[in-house]
Scaffold this active site. Structure first.
Site, PDB file in Angstrom:
ATOM      1  N   ARG A   1     -15.914   4.643  13.724  1.00 59.28           N
ATOM      2  CA  ARG A   1     -15.095   5.649  12.942  1.00 59.28           C
ATOM      3  C   ARG A   1     -15.519   5.965  11.586  1.00 59.28           C
ATOM      4  NH1 ARG A   1      -8.833   4.244  14.319  1.00 59.28           N
ATOM      5  NH2 ARG A   1      -8.990   3.972  16.380  1.00 59.28           N
TER       6      ARG A   1
ATOM      7  N   ASP B   1       5.256   5.740   5.552  1.00 65.35           N
ATOM      8  CA  ASP B   1       4.060   5.314   6.322  1.00 65.35           C
ATOM      9  C   ASP B   1       3.260   5.146   5.178  1.00 65.35           C
ATOM     10  OD1 ASP B   1       3.392   5.460   9.592  1.00 65.35           O
ATOM     11  OD2 ASP B   1       1.500   5.286   8.044  1.00 65.35           O
TER      12      ASP B   1
HETATM   13  C1  LIG Z   1       1.950   2.849  16.192  1.00 74.64           C
HETATM   14  S1  LIG Z   1       2.756   3.811  14.694  1.00 74.64           S
HETATM   15  C2  LIG Z   1       4.191   3.508  15.275  1.00 74.64           C
HETATM   16  C3  LIG Z   1       5.014   4.948  14.930  1.00 74.64           C
HETATM   17  C4  LIG Z   1       6.565   4.749  15.565  1.00 74.64           C
HETATM   18  N1  LIG Z   1       7.143   3.794  14.582  1.00 74.64           N
HETATM   19  C5  LIG Z   1       6.706   4.436  16.879  1.00 74.64           C
HETATM   20  O1  LIG Z   1       7.023   3.516  17.162  1.00 74.64           O
HETATM   21  O2  LIG Z   1       6.411   5.642  17.527  1.00 74.64           O
HETATM   22  C6  LIG Z   1       2.305   2.786  13.409  1.00 74.64           C
HETATM   23  C7  LIG Z   1       2.386   3.412  11.948  1.00 74.64           C
HETATM   24  O3  LIG Z   1       2.430   2.054  11.106  1.00 74.64           O
HETATM   25  C8  LIG Z   1       1.707   2.688   9.887  1.00 74.64           C
HETATM   26  N2  LIG Z   1       1.557   1.403   9.277  1.00 74.64           N
HETATM   27  C9  LIG Z   1       0.304   0.412   9.390  1.00 74.64           C
HETATM   28  N3  LIG Z   1       0.293  -0.341   8.441  1.00 74.64           N
HETATM   29  C10 LIG Z   1       1.325   0.064   7.534  1.00 74.64           C
HETATM   30  C11 LIG Z   1       1.711  -0.827   6.250  1.00 74.64           C
HETATM   31  N4  LIG Z   1       1.175  -1.562   5.515  1.00 74.64           N
HETATM   32  N5  LIG Z   1       2.862  -0.003   5.941  1.00 74.64           N
HETATM   33  C12 LIG Z   1       3.574   0.957   6.338  1.00 74.64           C
HETATM   34  N6  LIG Z   1       3.002   1.711   7.386  1.00 74.64           N
HETATM   35  C13 LIG Z   1       1.965   1.173   8.085  1.00 74.64           C
HETATM   36  C14 LIG Z   1       0.427   3.259  10.538  1.00 74.64           C
HETATM   37  O4  LIG Z   1       0.059   4.092   9.716  1.00 74.64           O
HETATM   38  C15 LIG Z   1       1.300   3.946  11.744  1.00 74.64           C
HETATM   39  O5  LIG Z   1       1.456   5.297  11.496  1.00 74.64           O
END
Ligand SMILES: C[S@@+](CC[C@H](N)C(=O)[O-])C[C@H]1O[C@@H](n2cnc3c(N)ncnc32)[C@H](O)[C@@H]1O
Length: 278
Positions: free
Chosen positions: A35, A147
């Site tokens: 990526r 996020d």
């Molecule tokens: C798989 S998505 C989940 C989205 C939603 N909660 C759902 O269940 O459909 C995980 C999200 O967590 C965010 N994320 C990852 N590390 C993070 C952090 N340290 N703080 C805040 N957000 C984070 C990612 O950018 C991503 O958008």
């Protein structure tokens, strides 16, 4: 990967872990490297290792770090994902919290989508709450989506989605809460209506930060499909910090693969994935 690949990938994993808390398995490093290849080319560098050197150097690389975060995070989400959580919101969490606020002229229900991605969870919550208002419940509501990915937050704030992302949204809600335009530039796209958007805000927040600038009387926090990316120590710290933002009697809801992670005095498990602050 270059000859010194393993030390490079270790350093890369340490960097990602310190920035995001995400514990990248070794198996994912190659995928991430693929990526990043476009970024290596954009800087005209010989290989990913040179790119990483530059990143670690840090000078003027803040914007680049944001791009890396966007590239490495998994942002999969959908409207009404794990739909029983939204049934719980409508049928139990909301009526109970409003009952607890009895006597307040117009109670305000606060919901926080703490890993919001592009906003499907936040807008699903907003639709469910708006529907409760339509049924005659007297209350206001505010939804916060946070996020670590700026790109996802921008999408959330824009609230524009591909029409086929609405396959999991009941048709009457699609009609009420999404609009489309005949303009060719937005063909196949829909946008959340302003009446719903005005209840939802998006803000950058890294769950690894020591403190969160968020109210401490949130009625329900969604923390779904994110803990799985963190190691055990970080999982516990994140849950503890978030729990301190839930109102007494309010709820913390995690994803189905994550319920085992939450073990905290003060949080009572009332369903496999739903915890109430006592
Ligand atoms: C798989 S998505 C989940 C989205 C939603 N909660 C759902 O269940 O459909 C995980 C999200 O967590 C965010 N994320 C990852 N590390 C993070 C952090 N340290 N703080 C805040 N957000 C984070 C990612 O950018 C991503 O958008």
């Amino acid at each position: 990967m270059s000859a010194s690949g393993s030390s490079y990938s270790d350093r890369f994993r340490v960097l990602i872990r310190s920035l995001t808390g995400i514990s990248l398995p070794q198996s994912k490093v190659v995928m991430i490297e693929q990526r990043l290849r476009r970024r290596v080319m954009a800087f005209d560098l010989p290989d990913t290792e040179a790119y990483l050197e530059q990143l670690l150097d840090g000078q003027g690389m803040e914007e680049e770090l944001r791009i890396v975060i966007d590239l490495i995070t998994t942002n999969t989400t959908s409207f009404f994902r794990e739909s029983e959580h939204f049934d719980f919101l409508a049928r139990e969490a909301l009526p109970q919290r409003l009952a607890a606020a009895k006597g307040t002229r117009r109670p305000r229900f606060k919901l926080w989508s703490a890993a919001a991605s592009e906003g499907a969870e936040a807008f699903t919550s907003a639709m469910v709450l708006a529907e409760a208002q339509r049924r005659g419940l007297q209350f206001d509501f505010a939804v916060l989506g946070t996020d670590i990915s700026q790109r996802m937050l921008e999408r959330g704030a824009e609230a524009v989605y591909a029409a086929d992302q609405l396959s999991t949204v009941p048709p009457d809600l699609v009609k009420r809460y999404f609009m489309s335009s005949r303009h060719p530039s937005v063909a196949g796209k829909v946008r959340v209506v302003p009446e719903l958007r005005r209840h939802v805000r998006f803000r950058h927040l890294n769950l690894m930060d020591e403190t969160y600038p968020v109210d401490r009387d949130v009625d329900l926090i969604f923390l779904r499909n994110i803990l799985i990316y963190f190691d055990q120590g970080d999982q516990e710290r994140v849950v503890q910090r978030l729990a301190s933002h839930v109102a007494t009697g309010g709820y913390l809801v995690v994803g189905h693969a994550e319920s085992m992670v939450v073990r905290l005095a003060g949080l009572k498990q009332i369903r496999p994935t739903i915890f109430q602050k006592v």
